[in-house]
Design a protein around this motif. Sequence first.
Motif, mmCIF file in Angstrom:
data_model
loop_
_atom_site.group_PDB
_atom_site.id
_atom_site.type_symbol
_atom_site.label_atom_id
_atom_site.label_comp_id
_atom_site.label_asym_id
_atom_site.label_seq_id
_atom_site.Cartn_x
_atom_site.Cartn_y
_atom_site.Cartn_z
ATOM 1 N N MET A 25 0.816 -1.212 0.000
ATOM 2 C CA MET A 25 0.000 0.000 0.000
ATOM 3 C C MET A 25 0.852 1.266 0.000
ATOM 4 O O MET A 25 0.457 2.281 -0.575
ATOM 5 C CB MET A 25 -0.979 -0.005 1.171
ATOM 6 C CG MET A 25 -1.995 -1.128 1.080
ATOM 7 S SD MET A 25 -2.908 -1.120 -0.484
ATOM 8 C CE MET A 25 -3.074 -2.864 -0.760
ATOM 9 N N GLY A 26 2.033 1.201 0.617
ATOM 10 C CA GLY A 26 2.956 2.325 0.529
ATOM 11 C C GLY A 26 3.442 2.508 -0.901
ATOM 12 O O GLY A 26 3.522 3.635 -1.410
ATOM 13 N N GLY A 27 3.724 1.398 -1.564
ATOM 14 C CA GLY A 27 4.113 1.451 -2.975
ATOM 15 C C GLY A 27 3.012 2.019 -3.851
ATOM 16 O O GLY A 27 3.265 2.811 -4.763
ATOM 17 N N TRP A 28 1.786 1.617 -3.552
ATOM 18 C CA TRP A 28 0.643 2.162 -4.299
ATOM 19 C C TRP A 28 0.558 3.683 -4.117
ATOM 20 O O TRP A 28 0.328 4.417 -5.071
ATOM 21 C CB TRP A 28 -0.676 1.511 -3.868
ATOM 22 C CG TRP A 28 -1.848 2.288 -4.373
ATOM 23 C CD1 TRP A 28 -2.667 3.107 -3.649
ATOM 24 C CD2 TRP A 28 -2.300 2.384 -5.729
ATOM 25 N NE1 TRP A 28 -3.591 3.697 -4.470
ATOM 26 C CE2 TRP A 28 -3.386 3.263 -5.755
ATOM 27 C CE3 TRP A 28 -1.875 1.801 -6.928
ATOM 28 C CZ2 TRP A 28 -4.070 3.585 -6.924
ATOM 29 C CZ3 TRP A 28 -2.553 2.118 -8.091
ATOM 30 C CH2 TRP A 28 -3.640 3.001 -8.087
ATOM 31 N N ALA A 29 0.745 4.149 -2.902
ATOM 32 C CA ALA A 29 0.641 5.590 -2.633
ATOM 33 C C ALA A 29 1.726 6.369 -3.379
ATOM 34 O O ALA A 29 1.465 7.456 -3.903
ATOM 35 C CB ALA A 29 0.725 5.859 -1.130
ATOM 36 N N VAL A 30 2.933 5.806 -3.449
ATOM 37 C CA VAL A 30 3.995 6.457 -4.227
ATOM 38 C C VAL A 30 3.557 6.550 -5.686
ATOM 39 O O VAL A 30 3.664 7.601 -6.324
ATOM 40 C CB VAL A 30 5.332 5.696 -4.096
ATOM 41 C CG1 VAL A 30 6.361 6.229 -5.088
ATOM 42 C CG2 VAL A 30 5.870 5.793 -2.667
ATOM 43 N N PHE A 31 3.029 5.447 -6.210
ATOM 44 C CA PHE A 31 2.562 5.421 -7.597
ATOM 45 C C PHE A 31 1.422 6.416 -7.817
ATOM 46 O O PHE A 31 1.413 7.152 -8.808
ATOM 47 C CB PHE A 31 2.112 4.002 -7.967
ATOM 48 C CG PHE A 31 1.580 3.892 -9.361
ATOM 49 C CD1 PHE A 31 2.437 3.850 -10.447
ATOM 50 C CD2 PHE A 31 0.210 3.832 -9.583
ATOM 51 C CE1 PHE A 31 1.947 3.755 -11.747
ATOM 52 C CE2 PHE A 31 -0.291 3.738 -10.876
ATOM 53 C CZ PHE A 31 0.575 3.698 -11.961
ATOM 54 N N PRO A 37 6.077 16.496 -7.456
ATOM 55 C CA PRO A 37 7.526 16.520 -7.200
ATOM 56 C C PRO A 37 7.881 15.827 -5.882
ATOM 57 O O PRO A 37 7.076 15.797 -4.943
ATOM 58 C CB PRO A 37 7.854 18.010 -7.146
ATOM 59 C CG PRO A 37 6.575 18.688 -6.787
ATOM 60 C CD PRO A 37 5.478 17.835 -7.375
ATOM 61 N N LEU A 38 9.094 15.312 -5.847
ATOM 62 C CA LEU A 38 9.599 14.740 -4.601
ATOM 63 C C LEU A 38 9.688 15.856 -3.565
ATOM 64 O O LEU A 38 9.935 17.000 -3.922
ATOM 65 C CB LEU A 38 10.972 14.109 -4.825
ATOM 66 C CG LEU A 38 10.968 12.830 -5.656
ATOM 67 C CD1 LEU A 38 12.392 12.379 -5.924
ATOM 68 C CD2 LEU A 38 10.185 11.722 -4.977
ATOM 69 N N PRO A 39 9.445 15.616 -2.329
ATOM 70 C CA PRO A 39 9.269 14.322 -1.687
ATOM 71 C C PRO A 39 7.810 13.890 -1.528
ATOM 72 O O PRO A 39 7.534 12.918 -0.825
ATOM 73 C CB PRO A 39 9.909 14.544 -0.321
ATOM 74 C CG PRO A 39 9.546 15.963 0.014
ATOM 75 C CD PRO A 39 9.606 16.686 -1.324
ATOM 76 N N ALA A 44 3.792 10.407 0.939
ATOM 77 C CA ALA A 44 2.507 9.695 0.825
ATOM 78 C C ALA A 44 2.708 8.196 1.002
ATOM 79 O O ALA A 44 1.906 7.517 1.663
ATOM 80 C CB ALA A 44 1.858 9.991 -0.523
ATOM 81 N N GLY A 45 3.783 7.661 0.415
ATOM 82 C CA GLY A 45 4.070 6.230 0.542
ATOM 83 C C GLY A 45 4.389 5.822 1.957
ATOM 84 O O GLY A 45 3.909 4.789 2.444
ATOM 85 N N PRO A 101 -1.017 14.937 -1.979
ATOM 86 C CA PRO A 101 -1.754 15.660 -3.019
ATOM 87 C C PRO A 101 -2.944 14.893 -3.607
ATOM 88 O O PRO A 101 -3.979 15.487 -3.882
ATOM 89 C CB PRO A 101 -0.703 15.939 -4.095
ATOM 90 C CG PRO A 101 0.508 15.189 -3.735
ATOM 91 C CD PRO A 101 0.357 14.683 -2.349
ATOM 92 N N GLU A 102 -2.815 13.616 -3.802
ATOM 93 C CA GLU A 102 -3.867 12.810 -4.450
ATOM 94 C C GLU A 102 -4.528 11.892 -3.425
ATOM 95 O O GLU A 102 -4.390 10.668 -3.486
ATOM 96 C CB GLU A 102 -3.269 11.988 -5.599
ATOM 97 C CG GLU A 102 -2.556 12.789 -6.657
ATOM 98 C CD GLU A 102 -3.477 13.685 -7.460
ATOM 99 O OE1 GLU A 102 -4.689 13.403 -7.538
ATOM 100 O OE2 GLU A 102 -2.973 14.684 -8.010
#
Length: 134
Positions: A25-31, A37-39, A44-45, A101-102
């Motif tokens: 789910m952390g990976g999903w949030a990064v995606f 822009p980073l970070p 979010a991840g 943001p999302e």
Amino acid sequence: MDGKLSVKALAQNAFVHVAVAFLAMGGWAVFANRAHPLPEPLVAGLVQGALSGAITLALKRMIEALAARLSGLAALLAPPTAAVLLSIAVLTTIHALAGTPEIATTIALPTSVTALYSALYAAALFRARKVSHD
């Protein structure tokens, strides 16, 4: 045993569940936040991963507690409904505070997994209870 962990032992290990939830789910949030822009995607991840890990630990116990206290159709419907509503409230609030943001996209998959898991688990508890009373 020859010192190796069995699949069953891994499946029952709370740390494994938390780690899988964190990574998936952390990976999903990064995606879901990749266009920013980073970070922001990384934050979010990390936030979603930590929340998913914590929710994974609490969700099963909450469903069991509600199902045990309720009877009839309420024992089938209330636990997953409560799990999903609580998950949405917690995820939305914490992500808003973290500046994700999302938010809607970020919580869509974890909330869907919560809904599916909690509905299936509540149904299994309901059926087991019904069978034991028949």
